[in-house]
Design a protein around this motif. Sequence first.
Motif, PDB file in Angstrom:
ATOM      1  N   PRO A   1      -3.470  11.026   1.732  1.00  0.00           N
ATOM      2  CA  PRO A   1      -3.975   9.973   2.632  1.00  0.00           C
ATOM      3  C   PRO A   1      -3.029   8.792   2.809  1.00  0.00           C
ATOM      4  CG  PRO A   1      -5.728  10.749   1.185  1.00  0.00           C
ATOM      5  CD  PRO A   1      -4.463  11.395   0.698  1.00  0.00           C
ATOM      6  N   ALA A   2      -2.205   8.502   1.807  1.00  0.00           N
ATOM      7  CA  ALA A   2      -1.274   7.371   1.911  1.00  0.00           C
ATOM      8  C   ALA A   2      -0.275   7.577   3.038  1.00  0.00           C
ATOM      9  CB  ALA A   2      -0.533   7.176   0.586  1.00  0.00           C
ATOM     10  N   GLY A   3      -0.023   8.841   3.384  1.00  0.00           N
ATOM     11  CA  GLY A   3       0.940   9.138   4.435  1.00  0.00           C
ATOM     12  C   GLY A   3       0.469   8.787   5.824  1.00  0.00           C
ATOM     13  N   THR A   4      -0.835   8.512   5.977  1.00  0.00           N
ATOM     14  CA  THR A   4      -1.366   8.153   7.296  1.00  0.00           C
ATOM     15  C   THR A   4      -2.202   6.872   7.246  1.00  0.00           C
ATOM     16  OG1 THR A   4      -3.295   9.577   6.945  1.00  0.00           O
ATOM     17  CG2 THR A   4      -1.403  10.544   8.097  1.00  0.00           C
ATOM     18  N   ALA A   5      -2.094   6.118   6.148  1.00  0.00           N
ATOM     19  CA  ALA A   5      -2.855   4.875   6.025  1.00  0.00           C
ATOM     20  C   ALA A   5      -2.013   3.701   6.502  1.00  0.00           C
ATOM     21  CB  ALA A   5      -3.281   4.655   4.578  1.00  0.00           C
ATOM     22  N   LEU A   6      -2.672   2.695   7.032  1.00  0.00           N
ATOM     23  CA  LEU A   6      -1.991   1.473   7.467  1.00  0.00           C
ATOM     24  C   LEU A   6      -1.922   0.513   6.293  1.00  0.00           C
ATOM     25  CD1 LEU A   6      -0.783  -0.359   9.671  1.00  0.00           C
ATOM     26  CD2 LEU A   6      -3.119  -1.109  10.181  1.00  0.00           C
ATOM     27  N   LEU A   7      -0.707   0.234   5.815  1.00  0.00           N
ATOM     28  CA  LEU A   7      -0.531  -0.679   4.694  1.00  0.00           C
ATOM     29  C   LEU A   7      -0.534  -2.119   5.204  1.00  0.00           C
ATOM     30  CD1 LEU A   7       2.281   1.086   2.621  1.00  0.00           C
ATOM     31  CD2 LEU A   7      -0.193   1.408   2.518  1.00  0.00           C
ATOM     32  N   ILE A   8      -1.202  -2.988   4.490  1.00  0.00           N
ATOM     33  CA  ILE A   8      -1.246  -4.402   4.841  1.00  0.00           C
ATOM     34  C   ILE A   8      -0.248  -5.130   3.951  1.00  0.00           C
ATOM     35  CG2 ILE A   8      -2.702  -6.426   5.138  1.00  0.00           C
ATOM     36  CD1 ILE A   8      -3.485  -4.011   6.851  1.00  0.00           C
ATOM     37  N   PRO A   9       0.830  -5.655   4.508  1.00  0.00           N
ATOM     38  CA  PRO A   9       1.853  -6.302   3.676  1.00  0.00           C
ATOM     39  C   PRO A   9       1.331  -7.569   3.012  1.00  0.00           C
ATOM     40  CG  PRO A   9       2.308  -6.672   6.006  1.00  0.00           C
ATOM     41  CD  PRO A   9       1.181  -5.690   5.944  1.00  0.00           C
ATOM     42  N   TYR A  10       1.943  -7.890   1.860  1.00  0.00           N
ATOM     43  CA  TYR A  10       1.652  -9.096   1.090  1.00  0.00           C
ATOM     44  C   TYR A  10       0.304  -9.035   0.373  1.00  0.00           C
ATOM     45  CZ  TYR A  10       5.284 -10.538   4.350  1.00  0.00           C
ATOM     46  OH  TYR A  10       6.431 -10.588   5.113  1.00  0.00           O
ATOM     47  N   LEU A  11      -0.434  -7.924   0.489  1.00  0.00           N
ATOM     48  CA  LEU A  11      -1.708  -7.776  -0.202  1.00  0.00           C
ATOM     49  C   LEU A  11      -1.648  -6.535  -1.093  1.00  0.00           C
ATOM     50  CD1 LEU A  11      -4.224  -8.514   2.708  1.00  0.00           C
ATOM     51  CD2 LEU A  11      -3.447 -10.093   0.931  1.00  0.00           C
ATOM     52  N   LYS A  12      -2.015  -6.682  -2.346  1.00  0.00           N
ATOM     53  CA  LYS A  12      -1.926  -5.583  -3.300  1.00  0.00           C
ATOM     54  C   LYS A  12      -3.023  -4.549  -3.046  1.00  0.00           C
ATOM     55  CE  LYS A  12      -1.036  -6.469  -7.647  1.00  0.00           C
ATOM     56  NZ  LYS A  12      -1.197  -6.856  -9.077  1.00  0.00           N
ATOM     57  N   ASP A  13      -2.615  -3.293  -3.013  1.00  0.00           N
ATOM     58  CA  ASP A  13      -3.546  -2.163  -2.917  1.00  0.00           C
ATOM     59  C   ASP A  13      -4.511  -2.275  -1.739  1.00  0.00           C
ATOM     60  OD1 ASP A  13      -2.439  -1.095  -5.256  1.00  0.00           O
ATOM     61  OD2 ASP A  13      -3.789  -2.282  -6.511  1.00  0.00           O
ATOM     62  N   VAL A  14      -4.055  -2.842  -0.639  1.00  0.00           N
ATOM     63  CA  VAL A  14      -4.900  -2.953   0.545  1.00  0.00           C
ATOM     64  C   VAL A  14      -4.326  -2.064   1.644  1.00  0.00           C
ATOM     65  CG1 VAL A  14      -5.855  -4.466   2.316  1.00  0.00           C
ATOM     66  CG2 VAL A  14      -5.582  -5.304  -0.024  1.00  0.00           C
ATOM     67  N   SER A  15      -5.082  -1.104   2.073  1.00  0.00           N
ATOM     68  CA  SER A  15      -4.639  -0.206   3.139  1.00  0.00           C
ATOM     69  C   SER A  15      -5.857   0.256   3.928  1.00  0.00           C
ATOM     70  CB  SER A  15      -3.875   1.000   2.586  1.00  0.00           C
ATOM     71  OG  SER A  15      -4.711   1.764   1.743  1.00  0.00           O
TER      72      SER A  15
ATOM     73  N   VAL B   1       7.222   4.043  10.851  1.00  0.00           N
ATOM     74  CA  VAL B   1       6.027   4.881  10.718  1.00  0.00           C
ATOM     75  C   VAL B   1       6.145   5.778   9.487  1.00  0.00           C
ATOM     76  CG1 VAL B   1       4.737   6.792  11.749  1.00  0.00           C
ATOM     77  CG2 VAL B   1       5.415   4.844  13.164  1.00  0.00           C
ATOM     78  N   MET B   2       7.308   6.353   9.280  1.00  0.00           N
ATOM     79  CA  MET B   2       7.492   7.274   8.158  1.00  0.00           C
ATOM     80  C   MET B   2       7.339   6.579   6.811  1.00  0.00           C
ATOM     81  SD  MET B   2      10.702   9.537   9.498  1.00  0.00           S
ATOM     82  CE  MET B   2      10.504  10.807  10.753  1.00  0.00           C
ATOM     83  N   VAL B   3       7.827   5.349   6.709  1.00  0.00           N
ATOM     84  CA  VAL B   3       7.738   4.637   5.432  1.00  0.00           C
ATOM     85  C   VAL B   3       6.487   3.773   5.357  1.00  0.00           C
ATOM     86  CG1 VAL B   3      10.235   4.667   5.120  1.00  0.00           C
ATOM     87  CG2 VAL B   3       9.168   2.691   6.209  1.00  0.00           C
ATOM     88  N   ARG B   4       5.606   3.882   6.367  1.00  0.00           N
ATOM     89  CA  ARG B   4       4.327   3.182   6.427  1.00  0.00           C
ATOM     90  C   ARG B   4       4.492   1.666   6.411  1.00  0.00           C
ATOM     91  NH1 ARG B   4       2.685   5.118   9.000  1.00  0.00           N
ATOM     92  NH2 ARG B   4       0.517   4.551   8.737  1.00  0.00           N
ATOM     93  N   GLN B   5       5.460   1.163   7.166  1.00  0.00           N
ATOM     94  CA  GLN B   5       5.715  -0.274   7.204  1.00  0.00           C
ATOM     95  C   GLN B   5       5.729  -0.769   8.650  1.00  0.00           C
ATOM     96  OE1 GLN B   5       5.731  -2.150   4.584  1.00  0.00           O
ATOM     97  NE2 GLN B   5       5.740  -0.520   3.046  1.00  0.00           N
ATOM     98  N   GLU B   6       4.755  -0.335   9.428  1.00  0.00           N
ATOM     99  CA  GLU B   6       4.705  -0.734  10.836  1.00  0.00           C
ATOM    100  C   GLU B   6       4.502  -2.240  10.993  1.00  0.00           C
ATOM    101  OE1 GLU B   6       2.776   3.400  10.421  1.00  0.00           O
ATOM    102  OE2 GLU B   6       2.639   1.446   9.416  1.00  0.00           O
TER     103      GLU B   6
ATOM    104  N   PRO C   1      -7.335   3.474   5.963  1.00  0.00           N
ATOM    105  CA  PRO C   1      -7.182   4.887   6.349  1.00  0.00           C
ATOM    106  C   PRO C   1      -7.313   5.035   7.871  1.00  0.00           C
ATOM    107  CG  PRO C   1      -8.752   4.621   4.551  1.00  0.00           C
ATOM    108  CD  PRO C   1      -8.497   3.262   5.075  1.00  0.00           C
ATOM    109  N   LEU C   2      -6.353   5.678   8.475  1.00  0.00           N
ATOM    110  CA  LEU C   2      -6.360   5.817   9.928  1.00  0.00           C
ATOM    111  C   LEU C   2      -6.907   7.151  10.401  1.00  0.00           C
ATOM    112  CD1 LEU C   2      -2.900   4.226  10.850  1.00  0.00           C
ATOM    113  CD2 LEU C   2      -5.162   3.190  11.052  1.00  0.00           C
ATOM    114  N   GLY C   3      -6.777   8.178   9.579  1.00  0.00           N
ATOM    115  CA  GLY C   3      -7.244   9.490  10.012  1.00  0.00           C
ATOM    116  C   GLY C   3      -6.511   9.927  11.276  1.00  0.00           C
ATOM    117  N   LEU C   4      -7.255  10.491  12.220  1.00  0.00           N
ATOM    118  CA  LEU C   4      -6.647  10.943  13.478  1.00  0.00           C
ATOM    119  C   LEU C   4      -6.105   9.791  14.317  1.00  0.00           C
ATOM    120  CD1 LEU C   4      -8.988  13.806  14.728  1.00  0.00           C
ATOM    121  CD2 LEU C   4      -6.528  13.958  14.274  1.00  0.00           C
ATOM    122  N   ALA C   5      -6.617   8.573  14.060  1.00  0.00           N
ATOM    123  CA  ALA C   5      -6.118   7.406  14.791  1.00  0.00           C
ATOM    124  C   ALA C   5      -4.654   7.134  14.474  1.00  0.00           C
ATOM    125  CB  ALA C   5      -6.954   6.176  14.449  1.00  0.00           C
ATOM    126  N   PHE C   6      -4.135   7.783  13.417  1.00  0.00           N
ATOM    127  CA  PHE C   6      -2.717   7.644  13.083  1.00  0.00           C
ATOM    128  C   PHE C   6      -1.832   8.079  14.248  1.00  0.00           C
ATOM    129  CE2 PHE C   6       1.170   9.832  11.775  1.00  0.00           C
ATOM    130  CZ  PHE C   6       1.831   8.842  11.055  1.00  0.00           C
TER     131      PHE C   6
END
Length: 360
Positions: free
Chosen positions: A155-169, A282-287, A171-176
């Motif tokens: 799931p981490a491969g398609t989750a939106l990571l929120i920068p500057y916040l610990k362990d906050v992401s 997108v690949m490194v999840r840092q959009e 899940p995008l699912g198909l919306a990825f």
Amino acid sequence: MLLWLTEWLAHYHSAFHVFQYLTLRAILGTLTALVISFLAGPAMIRRLSFHQIGQTVRDDGPQSHLAKSGTPTMGGALILVAITLATVLWSDLGNRYMWIALAVTLAFGAIGLVDDYRKLVLRDPTGLPARWKYFWQSLVGLAAAGMLYAGAQDPAGTALLIPYLKDVSIPLGLAFIPFAYLVIVGASNAVNLTDGLDGLAILPTVMVAGALGIFAYVSGHAAFSEYLKIPYLPGVGELVVFCAAMVGAGLGFLWFNTYPAQVFMGDVGALALGAALGTVAVMVRQELVLLVMGGVFVVETLSVILQVASFKLTGRRIFHMAPLHHHFELKGWPEPRVIVRFWIITVILVLIGLASLKIR
């Protein structure tokens, strides 16, 4: 390619094991792309000049730009050649992330090449019609997003990571898929809009690519990702070589593109480099971090959107001219001042983006 050769040679001499290190191959990728640019650049400029493939300057813009008319364009092809050769030489050819990033870059470069060819060789001022340009961009962007979604290992491969916040992401699912598509196509067009002054787009691209390479390295390294509390993404570390090749190719091109420019990159370079940045992000999840580090690209794009919207709704313009760099020129800023100040802003934004690795 050379990685496989050195793996074979390592059976006969242990010194060749050093080429297994990503950091060394990234350095060699940068230097390889830089040397290719330096060696091929003069010949490409001469050929473009010989065939009179030169820039056409609008007469409703800054008057200082009229002197740029006829400057060789489509120099972005030099960047793509350098990136491709350096990446193929020093990357692990079995890595799917590298191939997707390279394929997207070359596909967007091909779209830009057709647009440039129609404008500069066939003398068609419309170039590739906008609807067809966006169709092909969308096709490539959706294909890349679909492959990344299908190949996500967790799931981490398609989750939106929120920068500057610990362990906050999130899940995008198909919306990825539509999200990744928007990042890739949006980044491509944002860099293209920024490419209006000598060296203005290429150095920010180099800086952002270098920073994304750092994100790729730590995300693909189990120990570093654990220490920094970011998702571990197996395989993305190989993108360091791709990003390093972008840095080397970009710096090599800047040698000829710096004010006053000997050559412009054209759509073939700008669309490709923007798509490359978007794809790696997108690949490194840092959009969202790309949004910060590429703030100059974002503001340039927003200035065009706001200008068009304001004129259509009120009949009035917000800026003297869009994109934003032309606004400052028409306010009296010399071109080198606009360029260098935008570079300085990018340095600050890239550092803020990199800070997200530790500030959580």
